[in-house]
Design a protein around this motif. Structure first.
Motif, PDB file in Angstrom:
ATOM      1  N   TYR A 104      -1.839   3.881   8.604  1.00 20.54           N
ATOM      2  CA  TYR A 104      -1.440   4.664   7.431  1.00 20.54           C
ATOM      3  C   TYR A 104      -2.663   5.122   6.628  1.00 20.54           C
ATOM      4  CZ  TYR A 104       0.866   5.484   2.885  1.00 20.54           C
ATOM      5  OH  TYR A 104       1.315   6.016   1.711  1.00 20.54           O
ATOM      6  N   LEU A 105      -3.594   4.193   6.399  1.00 20.91           N
ATOM      7  CA  LEU A 105      -4.763   4.519   5.582  1.00 20.91           C
ATOM      8  C   LEU A 105      -5.747   5.423   6.312  1.00 20.91           C
ATOM      9  CD1 LEU A 105      -5.506   1.256   3.599  1.00 20.91           C
ATOM     10  CD2 LEU A 105      -5.018   3.520   2.666  1.00 20.91           C
ATOM     11  N   ALA A 146       5.062   2.670 -10.483  1.00 20.35           N
ATOM     12  CA  ALA A 146       5.289   3.834  -9.626  1.00 20.35           C
ATOM     13  C   ALA A 146       3.973   4.423  -9.125  1.00 20.35           C
ATOM     14  CB  ALA A 146       6.094   4.895 -10.387  1.00 20.35           C
ATOM     15  N   ALA A 147       2.889   4.219  -9.883  1.00 23.38           N
ATOM     16  CA  ALA A 147       1.583   4.765  -9.475  1.00 23.38           C
ATOM     17  C   ALA A 147       1.113   4.170  -8.164  1.00 23.38           C
ATOM     18  CB  ALA A 147       0.539   4.521 -10.562  1.00 23.38           C
ATOM     19  N   ALA A 148       1.594   2.962  -7.856  1.00 22.69           N
ATOM     20  CA  ALA A 148       1.183   2.307  -6.616  1.00 22.69           C
ATOM     21  C   ALA A 148       1.649   3.081  -5.391  1.00 22.69           C
ATOM     22  CB  ALA A 148       1.703   0.878  -6.572  1.00 22.69           C
ATOM     23  N   ALA A 149       2.681   3.894  -5.559  1.00 21.53           N
ATOM     24  CA  ALA A 149       3.227   4.651  -4.432  1.00 21.53           C
ATOM     25  C   ALA A 149       2.791   6.109  -4.423  1.00 21.53           C
ATOM     26  CB  ALA A 149       4.755   4.550  -4.440  1.00 21.53           C
ATOM     27  N   LEU A 150       1.879   6.450  -5.328  1.00 17.82           N
ATOM     28  CA  LEU A 150       1.447   7.847  -5.408  1.00 17.82           C
ATOM     29  C   LEU A 150       0.136   8.062  -4.653  1.00 17.82           C
ATOM     30  CD1 LEU A 150       2.109   8.695  -9.185  1.00 17.82           C
ATOM     31  CD2 LEU A 150       3.571   9.201  -7.214  1.00 17.82           C
ATOM     32  N   ARG A 151      -0.050   9.305  -4.247  1.00 17.64           N
ATOM     33  CA  ARG A 151      -1.338   9.723  -3.693  1.00 17.64           C
ATOM     34  C   ARG A 151      -2.222  10.222  -4.830  1.00 17.64           C
ATOM     35  NH1 ARG A 151      -2.064  12.363   1.729  1.00 17.64           N
ATOM     36  NH2 ARG A 151      -0.834  11.063   3.138  1.00 17.64           N
ATOM     37  N   VAL A 206       0.887  -1.163   0.000  1.00 12.72           N
ATOM     38  CA  VAL A 206       0.000   0.000   0.000  1.00 12.72           C
ATOM     39  C   VAL A 206       0.919   1.204   0.000  1.00 12.72           C
ATOM     40  CG1 VAL A 206      -1.686   1.315   1.326  1.00 12.72           C
ATOM     41  CG2 VAL A 206      -1.879  -1.175   1.206  1.00 12.72           C
ATOM     42  N   GLY A 207       0.877   1.956  -1.055  1.00 12.83           N
ATOM     43  CA  GLY A 207       1.864   3.024  -1.190  1.00 12.83           C
ATOM     44  C   GLY A 207       3.246   2.404  -1.166  1.00 12.83           C
ATOM     45  N   GLY A 240      -2.091   4.410  -3.885  1.00 10.89           N
ATOM     46  CA  GLY A 240      -2.014   3.235  -4.755  1.00 10.89           C
ATOM     47  C   GLY A 240      -1.639   1.975  -4.003  1.00 10.89           C
ATOM     48  N   ALA A 241      -1.574   0.857  -4.730  1.00  8.66           N
ATOM     49  CA  ALA A 241      -1.300  -0.419  -4.088  1.00  8.66           C
ATOM     50  C   ALA A 241      -0.835  -1.436  -5.121  1.00  8.66           C
ATOM     51  CB  ALA A 241      -2.562  -0.937  -3.393  1.00  8.66           C
ATOM     52  N   VAL A 242      -0.292  -2.553  -4.621  1.00 12.21           N
ATOM     53  CA  VAL A 242       0.107  -3.655  -5.498  1.00 12.21           C
ATOM     54  C   VAL A 242      -0.577  -4.940  -5.040  1.00 12.21           C
ATOM     55  CG1 VAL A 242       2.029  -5.027  -6.430  1.00 12.21           C
ATOM     56  CG2 VAL A 242       2.360  -2.587  -5.944  1.00 12.21           C
TER      57      VAL A 242
END
Lengths: 356, 356, 356, 356
Positions: free
Chosen positions: C192-193, D250-255, C158-159, C204-206
């Motif tokens: 965090y969330l 990289a989008a997974a780490a963005l707000r 998550v992030g 974002g997340a994976v």
């Protein structure tokens, strides 16, 4: 999509024009491990190829097929089978006279309206020459169907002259130039067609295809019925104008008790007392013979002068010399067989997928 | 794939059984911005719905359609249009007697062989009830075709009793319960069908569909010919056994100079002197009327006792009571129109894609 | 074609919008005889449904599924399975404020450019609400795959906050609101969330999906590779921006000898010494676990004011209130599982057709 | 279906094996009237062909393409375009040593498990040689896209060695053997790859494809999203293990506020302030550059001895001599361009059909 392929799991895509360098097809989905060589395919091509009697076009095309892919050490690999037939006898100059004219009954006008192109060399893509690739694919389809399923065709009428079904003999088919199962009809047709040919005219015909040994269960509900797919397959053959399955149009004049095929036991296994259905119920094969017929219109390329337009929009008359079949229905027989074989092979694989 | 959808760019997928909770369809590919409401679709459904005269089944189905998606503020959005018709009058008990018997002429036997399932409730998925969803989709197809293209159908023969084409009058179609364009034939049919009905029997019929205003250029080469796709579309309708385009089987008896439609100018624009082609040349529309006919077999559900088997494999006889159409060809008229409209809409979009 | 269906032999077509009367799907090609009831599907839907924790949208949708067709007496019949989910909590008024504004990061702008329509009610068809129907179809796909094949997913980052793979425990997945296999990461993410959510932002997340028990041989050469179809399946989930199979992007930094998985015998059967391939070689399954990952972008609907345009083309700012997921990646886990299950079911049937 | 074709309206079907007589493809659906000659296609093939530097395989294949159909008088006719490339340098003997061994990282094992066939000659159908036909089809796709849409690719990392994006210069691409836009990186890579090559090893890489000039509106909702189809297209290239669109992983780490691209007016027309989306929103093109990246694993054919099995199931070691690319990612650049061009051409025609 987008028009030049047929089938979903046994899938045939074709390409090539009457007077281009080559025609061919790619068959995707063939199961692996099936013995296949060029000779298997050539045998079917030879039944369709032109110039074998005075009743078909005199264009000389040996129609020699090459396997470009999908076969390794004599067996299919499961990958696409590319087949190529190099064109040999493209006398495009035959078409010089009609370069700017739409031949009535041909696709010249509609292709021009659709694509804005006039490929005058023998009709280009719309030529029946493309059916050679269907026959090649049909030979592969027969391999997929295996020895237990036989797909055979016969010419059953030329013009008004129908065979006598009581004389039907499959052994006669290859003994006359018409794929005719009735030897007496074949004799009569020879005389009849000679007159037509000498008159510079042409005549329609009716073909019947029978597939025997087809197991019950092939076909899908609602749209991809086996009979619907056979109807499409046969109507896609150039010059075909009508399709029947089983009793066909005659069924319209039958009563329910005359038409519906009763079921009983024969030697302990289910059997039908008649086959008005033509081997399909609800679009799914019943185990009976699949019986399909199709009507072929007369060749449109004739020596009689005909009224037409030029590509520029002027009125003119046309006489189509070239080299043409007086009865294109004859060579439609192996093409019809091929299309039914392809349709069955496709549905056999579809059935395996869902119910195998 | 896999059997229950039709079309590529105007694509209809259907679901539902005769006696399930609902039937429906999803139409994908409809262009955005087309005005569409439930009333547009209901009008077509009402022409097909059962119980409108003594000549069709007495099952009471209002066939009320709901639009579940794809329409926003009265216009199509370009996303899938979901249509739902809730079943109302499922008298499954009617089928208790025949639960374990294969009805001759029906798909009971083949579905059982294919799927191992006997959905005895009115044939389940193989019931002609599913054609309601085709008619609904056809109404949307008409919207895509627009006002310039008209797809109309007529019943032209019931059993041996054909119309007199000289009396063809489109205005008569909705004035009799048969979609018959010939008022005198309609009168005769009423008497004829009453006798059939009272006898507990049924009879076949022939339907003709004419699409006018179709622009030249629709259809694709080789396999996805417009006529081939129409043949499939019509042969996929339950009980259809034969298809003709233009001259159809009669073309088999014509000579080249009789058959090929000559072209000339009329008021400066290209026009044909006849329409043996039925509006397609090389599988591509010519601008003439598309003319297709199909033969419908007699209803297989009749009161006469018939020989058949049980699902367990024993011989037995069957009498199908239930509620049935004495001439299922009648209600096939709006279904045939719908299938031709769907096929044309699909090819219209395909043509736009490649040549638009 | 034409966009709203997936698969060829296990074929799912979906319909419906975020704020329309209902969403649903039709699944064609399901083998007959499989036990299936609404409860089987509901269990999967319940894992995806909104409002189960403070970390997902507060929209109240019970997502109750109805089977409309294709199941008889508790078993699939081989005919299309129609599934319907009635929308319950469509608060379209939430969208009044943004009716004429394009939400940045959403499909509003592109749908408007494509279709000329602004269905402002929660994004209409582009809403992630449609993924409920995918999960329903995925539940049916699992039934087709059978008990030997398990498709499971997990949120792995998550992030910037990734799990510790050494702590991976499948049993933890359902014990936290994140589908997180690492209990310590789950705790950290909750804190965090909460901060992200209170800040009116998103992250974002994976997600990682693992399919085990997949037999060797699924997938087709060249284009319809199993990994290519999985890539399409996962990239079609809203908000997904990246896909990896096996080693994924890390493979770009490996040498041949580090990457290629060696093969040896384990207890007499072939086994691989590593799984950089992620279970596919040449696009065909190897029998190892299929391992796929996908990156999910942060929810675009946030409370922070953003620069945008109106449908009329004027500059404006937008704040998206409504009810939204602070991390849409969470609910993407069951959706990813469903898409992989659907892809595998499709290829399982394809394999049976050609090589079965 | 069934695996060897891609696209729906711009449809490419390929055939052929590494060491068979020829490889080729058939492209169906190309609009008529487009100027096309063999030189147009050859130019793209020459960019991919082997043996152009010491960093690619030394197999000598001139890859000369022949147009067999679909072009008349220098313009497309709207009918299928058949393309043929005759194989020249099939040194099957190179493979004698490994005839009975599964090469780790290759498809040998999975093809054998699926099809029961071991086409040991360079991998047969699974060889990257088939990508030549994709490049040929891609050249035709570019013609369909027209001059306003440019699809360009670049190698952006070899192993751990990434380019400096600040030095990105499209003009450098053809000045080094790596399609590298950063001349300094190219220099470094030459040294780096020489060492890898001499060591008998190989290395992975990352490719970026950028399509500019793409109009807004291409792509379909839900499954056939433009980005989903690009993901499939790129993942179908041999050796590809990861795909990114726009910001990708990289989008997974963005707000949310970092990721969603804001919209404003530039010179009166809509423009985005960033391109994290990579040119698609909701799977439909926005008018921004389409940006896709893919990770290519290292060549599996290396000189290092590796543990594996024989087809007979015994443990053994393998050393792959033959002629191989030390970094197969290099030649993946034109292949990636081709696949994106094909995908865009397909969606351009789809868009015309529905919204044109």
């Amino acid at each position: 999509m987008t028009g030049n392929s047929f089938g979903h799991l046994f899938k045939v895509g074709t390409f090539g024009e009457s007077h281009g360098p080559a025609i061919g097809c790619v068959i995707d989905g063939v199961p692996p491990g099936i013995a296949l060589c060029e000779g298997d395919i050539q045998a079917d091509l030879d039944r369709r190829k032109p110039g074998q009697s005075r009743f078909t076009t005199q264009r000389r095309e040996p129609d020699v097929v090459q396997i470009l892919s999908g076969v390794f050490e004599g067996r299919t690999t499961g990958t696409p089978i590319g087949l190529l037939i190099v064109n040999q006898d493209q006398r495009s100059k035959d078409y010089g006279d009609i370069k700017d004219k739409f031949r009535p009954g041909h696709a010249d006008y509609t292709y021009f309206k659709k694509y804005g192109v006039r490929d005058y060399r023998g009709g280009g893509r719309s030529s029946a020459r493309e059916t050679a690739t269907r026959v090649a694919a049909g030979a592969v389809a027969r391999k997929v169907l295996g020895g237990g399923i036989a797909v055979r065709g016969a010419l059953i009428a030329v013009g008004d002259n129908a065979i006598d079904r009581a004389r039907w003999n499959w052994d006669e088919i290859d003994k006359n130039p018409f794929f005719c199962p009735d030897p007496r009809a074949a004799e009569q047709w020879a005389t009849y067609l000679d007159a037509i040919r000498k008159d510079g005219s042409s005549i329609g015909a009716v073909v019947e295809i029978i597939a025997s040994g087809v197991p019950a269960g092939l076909g899908a509900p609602v749209f991809d019925r086996l009979d619907a797919d056979i109807a499409k397959a046969l109507m896609s053959i150039p010059a075909v104008k009508g399709i029947e399955i089983g009793a066909g149009f005659a069924a319209a004049a039958l009563r329910g008790e005359e038409n519906a095929d009763e079921i009983h036991l024969e030697n302990g296994t289910p059997a039908f007392l008649s086959n008005n259905a033509g081997g399909t119920l609800g679009g799914i094969s019943s185990g009976q013979d699949i019986v399909a017929r199709f009507a072929v219109k007369p060749t449109s390329s004739i020596l009689k002068p005909r009224q037409t337009l030029t590509t520029g929009g002027r009125e003119t008359t046309i006489v189509t010399k070239g080299r043409h079949d007086p009865c294109v229905g004859i060579r439609a027989v192996p093409v019809g067989e091929a299309m039914v074989a392809i349709t069955l092979a496709d549905h056999l694989l579809r059935h395996k997928a869902q119910c195998g």
